[in-house]
Motif scaffolding. Structure first.
Motif, PDB file in Angstrom:
ATOM      1  N   ALA A   8       0.834  -1.206   0.000  1.00 36.30           N
ATOM      2  CA  ALA A   8       0.000   0.000   0.000  1.00 36.30           C
ATOM      3  C   ALA A   8       0.869   1.257   0.000  1.00 36.30           C
ATOM      4  CB  ALA A   8      -0.941  -0.002   1.204  1.00 36.30           C
ATOM      5  N   ASP A   9       1.932   1.227   0.803  1.00 36.06           N
ATOM      6  CA  ASP A   9       2.832   2.382   0.829  1.00 36.06           C
ATOM      7  C   ASP A   9       3.542   2.554  -0.506  1.00 36.06           C
ATOM      8  OD1 ASP A   9       2.129   2.974   3.412  1.00 36.06           O
ATOM      9  OD2 ASP A   9       3.890   2.018   4.315  1.00 36.06           O
ATOM     10  N   GLY A  10       3.935   1.453  -1.123  1.00 33.82           N
ATOM     11  CA  GLY A  10       4.570   1.524  -2.436  1.00 33.82           C
ATOM     12  C   GLY A  10       3.643   2.127  -3.470  1.00 33.82           C
ATOM     13  N   ALA A  11       2.375   1.734  -3.422  1.00 39.05           N
ATOM     14  CA  ALA A  11       1.399   2.288  -4.357  1.00 39.05           C
ATOM     15  C   ALA A  11       1.201   3.781  -4.111  1.00 39.05           C
ATOM     16  CB  ALA A  11       0.067   1.551  -4.228  1.00 39.05           C
ATOM     17  N   GLU A  12       1.148   4.172  -2.850  1.00 40.92           N
ATOM     18  CA  GLU A  12       0.977   5.595  -2.510  1.00 40.92           C
ATOM     19  C   GLU A  12       2.173   6.411  -2.984  1.00 40.92           C
ATOM     20  OE1 GLU A  12      -0.819   9.010  -0.856  1.00 40.92           O
ATOM     21  OE2 GLU A  12      -1.625   7.037  -1.296  1.00 40.92           O
ATOM     22  N   LEU A  13       3.378   5.900  -2.747  1.00 38.97           N
ATOM     23  CA  LEU A  13       4.578   6.616  -3.185  1.00 38.97           C
ATOM     24  C   LEU A  13       4.650   6.701  -4.704  1.00 38.97           C
ATOM     25  CD1 LEU A  13       7.163   5.232  -0.628  1.00 38.97           C
ATOM     26  CD2 LEU A  13       6.082   7.492  -0.641  1.00 38.97           C
ATOM     27  N   SER A  14       4.251   5.642  -5.380  1.00 38.40           N
ATOM     28  CA  SER A  14       4.228   5.661  -6.841  1.00 38.40           C
ATOM     29  C   SER A  14       3.247   6.712  -7.349  1.00 38.40           C
ATOM     30  CB  SER A  14       3.844   4.275  -7.363  1.00 38.40           C
ATOM     31  OG  SER A  14       3.812   4.264  -8.761  1.00 38.40           O
ATOM     32  N   LEU A  16       2.350   9.426  -5.734  1.00 34.64           N
ATOM     33  CA  LEU A  16       2.950  10.738  -5.466  1.00 34.64           C
ATOM     34  C   LEU A  16       3.999  11.088  -6.512  1.00 34.64           C
ATOM     35  CD1 LEU A  16       3.354  10.506  -1.598  1.00 34.64           C
ATOM     36  CD2 LEU A  16       1.872  12.083  -2.850  1.00 34.64           C
ATOM     37  N   SER A  17       4.763  10.105  -6.915  1.00 32.47           N
ATOM     38  CA  SER A  17       5.762  10.325  -7.954  1.00 32.47           C
ATOM     39  C   SER A  17       5.105  10.785  -9.250  1.00 32.47           C
ATOM     40  CB  SER A  17       6.557   9.037  -8.166  1.00 32.47           C
ATOM     41  OG  SER A  17       7.592   9.226  -9.073  1.00 32.47           O
ATOM     42  N   SER A  18       3.977  10.192  -9.583  1.00 33.79           N
ATOM     43  CA  SER A  18       3.243  10.594 -10.792  1.00 33.79           C
ATOM     44  C   SER A  18       2.742  12.029 -10.684  1.00 33.79           C
ATOM     45  CB  SER A  18       2.057   9.660 -11.030  1.00 33.79           C
ATOM     46  OG  SER A  18       2.496   8.375 -11.340  1.00 33.79           O
ATOM     47  N   VAL A  19       2.272  12.397  -9.517  1.00 35.59           N
ATOM     48  CA  VAL A  19       1.804  13.769  -9.302  1.00 35.59           C
ATOM     49  C   VAL A  19       2.957  14.750  -9.473  1.00 35.59           C
ATOM     50  CG1 VAL A  19       0.906  15.370  -7.563  1.00 35.59           C
ATOM     51  CG2 VAL A  19      -0.124  13.113  -7.820  1.00 35.59           C
ATOM     52  N   ILE A  20       4.111  14.398  -8.935  1.00 31.08           N
ATOM     53  CA  ILE A  20       5.274  15.286  -9.062  1.00 31.08           C
ATOM     54  C   ILE A  20       5.694  15.404 -10.520  1.00 31.08           C
ATOM     55  CG2 ILE A  20       7.686  15.645  -8.429  1.00 31.08           C
ATOM     56  CD1 ILE A  20       7.030  14.300  -5.733  1.00 31.08           C
ATOM     57  N   VAL A  49      13.236  25.108  -9.832  1.00 30.57           N
ATOM     58  CA  VAL A  49      12.162  24.357  -9.173  1.00 30.57           C
ATOM     59  C   VAL A  49      11.970  23.022  -9.873  1.00 30.57           C
ATOM     60  CG1 VAL A  49       9.679  24.307  -8.712  1.00 30.57           C
ATOM     61  CG2 VAL A  49      10.981  26.405  -8.291  1.00 30.57           C
ATOM     62  N   GLU A  50      11.969  23.054 -11.195  1.00 25.88           N
ATOM     63  CA  GLU A  50      11.817  21.827 -11.975  1.00 25.88           C
ATOM     64  C   GLU A  50      12.920  20.824 -11.625  1.00 25.88           C
ATOM     65  OE1 GLU A  50      11.795  20.327 -16.611  1.00 25.88           O
ATOM     66  OE2 GLU A  50      12.771  22.209 -16.082  1.00 25.88           O
ATOM     67  N   ARG A  51      14.134  21.302 -11.537  1.00 26.28           N
ATOM     68  CA  ARG A  51      15.262  20.430 -11.209  1.00 26.28           C
ATOM     69  C   ARG A  51      15.059  19.775  -9.836  1.00 26.28           C
ATOM     70  NH1 ARG A  51      19.975  23.766 -11.625  1.00 26.28           N
ATOM     71  NH2 ARG A  51      19.562  23.561 -13.832  1.00 26.28           N
ATOM     72  N   GLY A  52      14.603  20.564  -8.872  1.00 27.08           N
ATOM     73  CA  GLY A  52      14.348  20.021  -7.547  1.00 27.08           C
ATOM     74  C   GLY A  52      13.251  18.974  -7.548  1.00 27.08           C
ATOM     75  N   LEU A  53      12.195  19.231  -8.321  1.00 27.17           N
ATOM     76  CA  LEU A  53      11.102  18.267  -8.415  1.00 27.17           C
ATOM     77  C   LEU A  53      11.557  16.975  -9.091  1.00 27.17           C
ATOM     78  CD1 LEU A  53       8.171  20.649  -9.405  1.00 27.17           C
ATOM     79  CD2 LEU A  53       8.433  19.416  -7.239  1.00 27.17           C
ATOM     80  N   ARG A  54      12.391  17.093 -10.110  1.00 27.80           N
ATOM     81  CA  ARG A  54      12.911  15.891 -10.772  1.00 27.80           C
ATOM     82  C   ARG A  54      13.762  15.075  -9.797  1.00 27.80           C
ATOM     83  NH1 ARG A  54      11.967  15.617 -16.191  1.00 27.80           N
ATOM     84  NH2 ARG A  54      11.445  17.580 -17.215  1.00 27.80           N
ATOM     85  N   GLY A  55      14.547  15.765  -8.977  1.00 25.62           N
ATOM     86  CA  GLY A  55      15.344  15.067  -7.967  1.00 25.62           C
ATOM     87  C   GLY A  55      14.454  14.357  -6.960  1.00 25.62           C
ATOM     88  N   ALA A  56      13.377  15.007  -6.562  1.00 23.13           N
ATOM     89  CA  ALA A  56      12.430  14.395  -5.623  1.00 23.13           C
ATOM     90  C   ALA A  56      11.788  13.153  -6.243  1.00 23.13           C
ATOM     91  CB  ALA A  56      11.360  15.402  -5.218  1.00 23.13           C
ATOM     92  N   THR A  57      11.481  13.218  -7.515  1.00 20.13           N
ATOM     93  CA  THR A  57      10.891  12.070  -8.202  1.00 20.13           C
ATOM     94  C   THR A  57      11.861  10.896  -8.214  1.00 20.13           C
ATOM     95  OG1 THR A  57       9.564  13.521  -9.595  1.00 20.13           O
ATOM     96  CG2 THR A  57       9.856  11.272 -10.365  1.00 20.13           C
ATOM     97  N   ARG A  58      13.117  11.166  -8.530  1.00 23.30           N
ATOM     98  CA  ARG A  58      14.113  10.094  -8.548  1.00 23.30           C
ATOM     99  C   ARG A  58      14.246   9.450  -7.172  1.00 23.30           C
ATOM    100  NH1 ARG A  58      16.699  13.818 -11.836  1.00 23.30           N
ATOM    101  NH2 ARG A  58      18.008  14.548 -10.122  1.00 23.30           N
ATOM    102  N   ARG A  59      14.269  10.263  -6.125  1.00 23.00           N
ATOM    103  CA  ARG A  59      14.396   9.721  -4.774  1.00 23.00           C
ATOM    104  C   ARG A  59      13.185   8.884  -4.396  1.00 23.00           C
ATOM    105  NH1 ARG A  59      17.037  13.877  -0.616  1.00 23.00           N
ATOM    106  NH2 ARG A  59      17.229  11.917   0.518  1.00 23.00           N
ATOM    107  N   LEU A  60      11.995   9.366  -4.723  1.00 26.66           N
ATOM    108  CA  LEU A  60      10.783   8.591  -4.437  1.00 26.66           C
ATOM    109  C   LEU A  60      10.783   7.273  -5.196  1.00 26.66           C
ATOM    110  CD1 LEU A  60       7.783  11.097  -4.358  1.00 26.66           C
ATOM    111  CD2 LEU A  60       8.479   9.516  -2.559  1.00 26.66           C
ATOM    112  N   ASP A  61      11.203   7.305  -6.446  1.00 24.76           N
ATOM    113  CA  ASP A  61      11.241   6.086  -7.249  1.00 24.76           C
ATOM    114  C   ASP A  61      12.210   5.070  -6.643  1.00 24.76           C
ATOM    115  OD1 ASP A  61       9.381   7.145  -8.994  1.00 24.76           O
ATOM    116  OD2 ASP A  61      10.860   7.655 -10.544  1.00 24.76           O
ATOM    117  N   ARG A  62      13.383   5.538  -6.210  1.00 23.23           N
ATOM    118  CA  ARG A  62      14.352   4.631  -5.576  1.00 23.23           C
ATOM    119  C   ARG A  62      13.772   4.039  -4.299  1.00 23.23           C
ATOM    120  NH1 ARG A  62      18.322   8.472  -6.987  1.00 23.23           N
ATOM    121  NH2 ARG A  62      18.178   9.373  -4.914  1.00 23.23           N
ATOM    122  N   LEU A  63      13.149   4.897  -3.504  1.00 21.39           N
ATOM    123  CA  LEU A  63      12.559   4.424  -2.257  1.00 21.39           C
ATOM    124  C   LEU A  63      11.446   3.418  -2.505  1.00 21.39           C
ATOM    125  CD1 LEU A  63      12.354   4.614   0.798  1.00 21.39           C
ATOM    126  CD2 LEU A  63      10.847   6.566   0.503  1.00 21.39           C
TER     127      LEU A  63
END
Length: 67
Positions: A8-14, A16-20, A49-63
């Motif tokens: 469930a947490d994996g689905a939620e994080l995925s 969130l990644s899509s939203v970002i 800002v875009e660069r920061g959001l892309r970094g956040a997406t990569r981190r969420l995907d790894r997690l």
């Protein structure tokens, strides 16, 4: 933590990644409108800002993959 909770947490994080990713596209669209104008500083800041959001997406995907 149960396997169901992890899934469930994996689905939620995925999700969130899509939203970002959607936010990245929207921020980029606005930034492009300011390119070549007298407010190109806005474009520069939005690309930061875009660069920061892309970094956040990569981190969420790894997690998400590590769950």
């Amino acid at each position: 933590m149960s396997d169901e909770s992890l899934a469930a947490d994996g689905a939620e994080l995925s999700s969130l990644s899509s939203v970002i990713r959607d936010l990245v596209e929207r921020v980029s669209e606005v930034a492009r409108r300011y390119e070549g104008t007298d407010r190109e500083d806005v474009s520069f800041e939005l690309y930061e800002v875009e660069r920061g959001l892309r970094g956040a997406t990569r981190r969420l995907d790894r997690l998400t993959r590590s769950l």
